[in-house]
Scaffold this active site. Structure first.
Site, PDB file in Angstrom:
ATOM      1  N   GLY A 219       0.749  -0.915   0.334  1.00  0.00           N
ATOM      2  CA  GLY A 219      -0.182   0.168   0.232  1.00  0.00           C
ATOM      3  C   GLY A 219       0.926   0.959   0.061  1.00  0.00           C
ATOM      4  N   SER A 220       0.444   2.531   0.697  1.00  0.00           N
ATOM      5  CA  SER A 220       1.069   3.936   0.573  1.00  0.00           C
ATOM      6  C   SER A 220       2.028   3.777   1.093  1.00  0.00           C
ATOM      7  CB  SER A 220       0.041   4.313   0.852  1.00  0.00           C
ATOM      8  OG  SER A 220      -0.891   4.561   0.654  1.00  0.00           O
ATOM      9  N   THR A 221       2.512   2.289   1.818  1.00  0.00           N
ATOM     10  CA  THR A 221       4.152   2.700   2.605  1.00  0.00           C
ATOM     11  C   THR A 221       5.407   3.024   1.498  1.00  0.00           C
ATOM     12  OG1 THR A 221       4.478   0.383   2.994  1.00  0.00           O
ATOM     13  CG2 THR A 221       3.243   1.613   4.886  1.00  0.00           C
ATOM     14  N   PHE A 222       4.492   1.969  -0.073  1.00  0.00           N
ATOM     15  CA  PHE A 222       5.931   1.892  -0.850  1.00  0.00           C
ATOM     16  C   PHE A 222       5.578   3.274  -1.865  1.00  0.00           C
ATOM     17  CE2 PHE A 222       6.466   0.763  -5.306  1.00  0.00           C
ATOM     18  CZ  PHE A 222       7.704   0.425  -5.216  1.00  0.00           C
ATOM     19  N   LYS A 223       5.319   3.834  -1.181  1.00  0.00           N
ATOM     20  CA  LYS A 223       5.314   6.357  -1.456  1.00  0.00           C
ATOM     21  C   LYS A 223       6.723   6.212  -1.004  1.00  0.00           C
ATOM     22  CE  LYS A 223       0.272   6.851  -1.761  1.00  0.00           C
ATOM     23  NZ  LYS A 223      -1.139   7.281  -1.076  1.00  0.00           N
TER      24      LYS A 223
END
Lengths: 489, 474
Positions: A219-223
């Site tokens: 999810g957004s931790t990949f940002k």
């Protein structure tokens, strides 16, 4: 002439004795190896219990994660795991039927005393008739963090990894559901077979650590990866992007929506990368992904260790991102991948490594679970010094990223991780997985200026909140609890 | 001024004392090691144990030097050392058994002394040829008496009298050897004569084959009625050896071997557990038999192979896994923990006993003594070979005990009595006269004044080897 016959009789008996001696020599010397290794020889199993297998200790060198204790019975030693299921992702198990896993497997040479470094000691023991003893494995695990992480995770499915970004030392590694390794270290074959069957059949698969052996959409931790690529390419936290309500994806009618289909920053025409990161704006990161392109995104992820091999003391699976070939015909998915969805996969260990590179000014340390091995007399026979794994980003990028992550905790999606008096940097993630109950992530480090701990917490399938779960709501408090335990707050 | 013989006797006594002290020290060391090895702690009460053992061994030594002046000094130290090793191995396997074994060891030593006291001259035994023979056969058949015998592991070896159980075949063996020595000494000329020949083979008189057939019959009874393979084999082997030693007639050996072969084939066909033994002998380690028919033999081999050259050390192996680890398979237990070194030393010790026993036979000038010592030595040697050869699959396994070492009161006691007889025969009996020999032997208690009566060399005393003349140039 009876004397002559008595002598002949004596000679005959002597020949019988010589035959017996030859036969004994054959069994005990010439064919000894072949005979003794017959699978029907029960000693083959018993010998495994004969060895006083070395202990696995925590970093404090006091807390016992696994050790062998004398039984006084036919099976000379029994393997005990005082920490039980809490430490199972670290220790693994040592079963005579099913082999070993975890550190029990990777450190088997030292623990069993067979490693060359322990050969002298083993020989001395053998000559003195002492039972064979294995070496002691000292881990980097800090019991109070392990316990804090396990307690914070509670009964929720998921995993927590805590690392020291300066050394790569894994301070805590917890996974749920777990198992008690003692169930696989019995002398009761039937009970052990039952336990094994119970542990390996069914959906739970507790033998597999969620922290390092399985993969989930980050999810957004990949940002963290996407933004790092942007800064590496010369963008800054102040770089502005258009801020539409939804992102119209190329070559398709599909659109990319923000979380909850909201507007980022009340629909301001443009927002900065920092703002987009702070509130985890999917639309902007979709734009950024398309701008960077599939190749650049994958390249940056691979620099952090994705698609590669993570050198670790227990089996670890690296994160995964499809290569440019995959995106050639699926251009819209680049935007989706940039926010850690579609076929991008990771686990808490991988994400902790990404965060540790940021925390350690661009230097990504290899995760380390074992610091040294001692022989039974306490002499150090092997040390495992910290090693640099990669330098995926510049220190400049690292400091920009830190700035972004601080903003998340200060006033973004990760405010739940705030700790009075400590500046915490973090990133939330709420990953869709097709069940409607998202995986909740939080990746953080602290203190932001001079980080000494990185935590990656992941709660699977919404945890206690179901479809309403978010990384900020569920996982941030878990990471916070671990950081507090570390900093003594 | 001591005579040469007295000086020699004194020198021998000194040698035996030193060796006996060594045997006691060996026993004490084995005990300490085995306690430390099994419990990981230094044993308590070592001093008491050492005192009792040393006292027992020294009593045997003193009895030898006092009651059998000039006896061979090798017997007592070798046998007590073996018994000491045996005790340690039994202790290692089972502490409760070891307590019994310790008691049996002391009783055995006491009976050793008692035998030397009662039998001042082995030739006394020559008077009771048939009494001893009948008692021997009767003892052998005791387990077949209903209500008295008990079958263990398919072999009817035991008798029970209240709380006491006893394996009569052990003591019967010694009685029968005494009987055979006496009987063969008296009839050897007769048995050696031959009147008929077929080609180059001269056949004994048909009636001379009587004893051979009787012995064979007894062996068959032991085999089929009591299912005791080991004793049967041992008994027949001892008989053949003694018959041959007495008569020198190879034809007996040939006929005996034919009879043995016939009995073996019959046993194989008729007795199921003989078939099991043969399968185990040939295929113990093959996957098909290793868990069933070959189990015991395979376990013994695993133990010995695991021991290797140096052994695991007392208390460090797993000899408890072998069925009958303390009794029939004690040699395998020993092989695991003491290694090839231990098994070789033990075998050599038996060789010493056999060698010294046969030397005692050579040293006698009375035919009975010669045959008795030969028979007793052969018993020790053959029994050791039968069990060691059986365990190592040199020959099919037949359960007999390893003399002095195996757990078991009957075996230990019998072997100490046997030892006392060998010691007695090895001691010179300077002016000690033989009892009236020849055809005037009385069955019954020795008449008073035998010594005086016999002090004149009897004319009929078989001079060295008259039988040889009949043999001619055989």
């Amino acid at each position: 002439m009876m004397d002559r016959r008595i002598r002949i009789l004596g000679l005959g008996l002597l020949l019988l004795f010589l035959a017996a001696l030859l036969s004994v020599n054959y069994i005990q010397v010439f064919a000894a190896g072949r005979i003794a290794s017959n699978p029907a020889n029960p000693r083959l199993v018993l010998q495994l219990y004969d060895t006083r297998r070395g202990a696995i200790l925590a970093a404090d060198e006091q807390t016992v994660l696994a050790e062998s204790v004398p039984t006084g019975g036919l099976y000379r030693y029994r393997r005990v795991y005082p920490g039980g299921a809490v430490y199972a992702p670290v220790t693994g198990y040592a079963s005579l039927i099913y082999g070993q896993a975890g550190l029990e497997a990777s450190m088997n040479g030292y623990l069993s005393g067979n490693a060359p470094e322990l050969a002298t000691q083993s020989l001395v023991n053998e000559l003195l008739g002492r039972p064979k003893s294995g070496g002691t494995v000292i881990t980097t695990i800090v019991p109070r963090l392990q316990v804090a992480a396990a307690r914070a995770l509670g009964s929720l499915q998921g995993a927590v990894v805590a690392m020291d970004p300066r050394t790569g030392d894994v301070l805590a590694m917890v996974s749920n559901p777990s198992y008690d390794p003692a169930a696989l270290a019995t002398t009761d074959t039937a009970a052990e077979t039952r336990a094994w069957k119970h542990l390996t059949t069914g959906k739970e698969q507790p033998l597999l650590s969620r922290a390092n052996q399985l993969l989930y959409p980050p999810g957004s931790t990949f940002k963290l990866v996407t933004a790092s690529a942007a800064f590496q390419d010369g963008m800054t936290p102040a770089t502005r992007f258009p801020n539409p309500h939804v992102l119209q994806l190329p070559n398709t009618t599909h659109q990319l929506h923000n979380f909850g289909d909201e507007w980022c920053f009340n629909g301001a025409p443009t927002i900065t990368l920092l703002q987009a990161f702070q509130i985890s704006c999917n639309v902007v990161f979709g734009e950024l992904g398309l701008k960077l392109g599939a190749a650049r995104l994958a390249q940056q992820a691979e620099a952090f260790g994705f698609n590669g091999r993570i050198p670790f003391d227990v089996p670890a699976v690296a994160g995964r991102i499809p290569g440019p070939g995959y995106f050639a015909t699926r251009l819209p998915l680049v935007a989706i991948s940039a926010i850690g969805q579609d076929n991008v996969l990771a686990n808490p260990l991988q994400m902790a490594m990404v965060a540790s590179a940021i925390a350690d000014r661009g230097v990504e340390m290899a995760p380390r679970l074992v610091s040294e091995v001692r022989d039974p007399s306490g002499r150090i026979v092997k040390t495992f010094p910290p090693r640099i794994f990669a330098r995926p980003i510049s220190s400049r990028t690292a400091s920009d990223m830190t700035q972004l992550m601080i903003s998340v905790v200060q006033g973004g999606t990760g405010v739940a991780a705030q700790i009075p008096g400590v500046q915490v940097a973090g990133k939330t993630g709420t990953a869709q997985n097709g069940t409607g109950k998202p995986h909740a992530w939080f990746v953080a480090f602290a203190p932001a200026a001079h980080p000494t701990i990185v935590v990656a917490a992941m709660v699977l399938y919404g945890g206690s909140m179901g479809s309403d779960a978010t990384g900020g709501a569920i996982s941030a408090p878990i990471a916070k609890a671990v950081i507090e335990a570390w900093l003594g707050k | 001024m001591p005579t040469l013989q007295q000086r020699r006797a004194r020198a021998r006594a000194g040698t035996e004392l030193r060796l006996t002290v060594f045997a006691a020290a060996l026993t004490a060391c084995a005990y300490v090691l085995v306690v430390a090895g099994t419990t990981g702690k230094a044993p308590r009460g070592v001093a008491g144990f050492v005192a009792v053992i040393a006292a027992g061994y020294l009593a045997a030594h003193l009895a030898t030097t006092r009651l059998a002046r000039g006896a061979d000094p090798a017997f007592v130290p070798t046998a007590t050392a073996l018994a000491g090793i045996g005790y340690a191995v039994v202790y290692r396997l089972d502490h409760a058994l070891a307590d019994n074994q310790f008691a049996w060891l002391l009783i055995g030593l006491a009976l050793f002394v008692a035998t030397l006291i009662v039998i001042r001259d082995h030739r006394v035994l020559d008077r009771y040829t048939y009494t001893i023979g009948l008692v021997g056969i009767g003892t052998l058949l005791l387990p077949m008496v209903p209500g008295l015998g008990e079958s263990i592991n398919g072999e009817r070896l035991w008798i029970h009298l209240g709380p006491l159980s006893f394996q009569p075949s052990e003591i019967a063996k010694v009685l029968l050897v005494i009987f055979l020595a006496s009987y063969l000494d008296r009839t050897k000329e007769l048995l050696a004569t031959s009147t008929r020949r077929i080609g180059p083979i001269r056949l004994p008189e048909p009636r001379s084959l009587g004893p051979l057939l009787v012995a064979w019959g007894v062996a068959l009874v032991i085999l089929f009625a009591e299912d005791d393979l080991g004793t049967s084999l041992l008994f027949f082997g001892i008989f053949l050896a003694m018959l041959w030693a007495a008569t020198g007639r190879s034809a007996y050996l040939a006929v005996g071997l034919v009879l043995f072969a016939a009995a073996s084939v019959a046993a194989y066909l008729l007795v199921p557990h003989v078939q099991v033994r043969i399968v185990a002998w040939l295929h113990a380690l093959s996957p098909r038999y290793v868990e069933n028919q070959g189990y015991q033999v395979a376990q013994g081999e695993f133990a010995m192979a695991s021991g290797g050259i140096l052994g695991t050390g007392l208390g460090q192996g797993h000899p408890g896994l072998i069925p009958a680890a303390a009794t029939d398979f004690v040699f395998a237990s020993l092989g695991e923990e003491l290694g090839l070194l231990g098994t070789t030393v033990v075998l050599l010790m038996y060789l010493v006993l056999v060698w010294r026993g046969l030397r005692a036979a050579l040293g006698r000038d009375d035919g009975f003594g010669k045959l008795l010592a030969t028979g007793l030595s052969t018993t020790l040697g053959l029994q050791t070979f039968v069990i060691v050869g059986g365990i190592t699959r040199l020959i099919p396994l037949t359960g007999v005990t390893l003399p002095f070492v195996s757990y078991g009161g009957s075996s230990l006691i019998t072997n100490f009595i046997l030892l006392a007889l060998l010691v007695r025969i090895s001691a010179p009996t300077p002016r000690a006269p033989a009892p009236a020999p020849g055809g005037t032997r009385a069955e019954g208690p020795p008449p008073a004044g035998t010594r005086a009566a016999a002090s004149v060399d009897a004319p009929g005393d078989p001079s060295p080897e008259p039988a040889e003349h009949a043999e001619g140039g055989a």
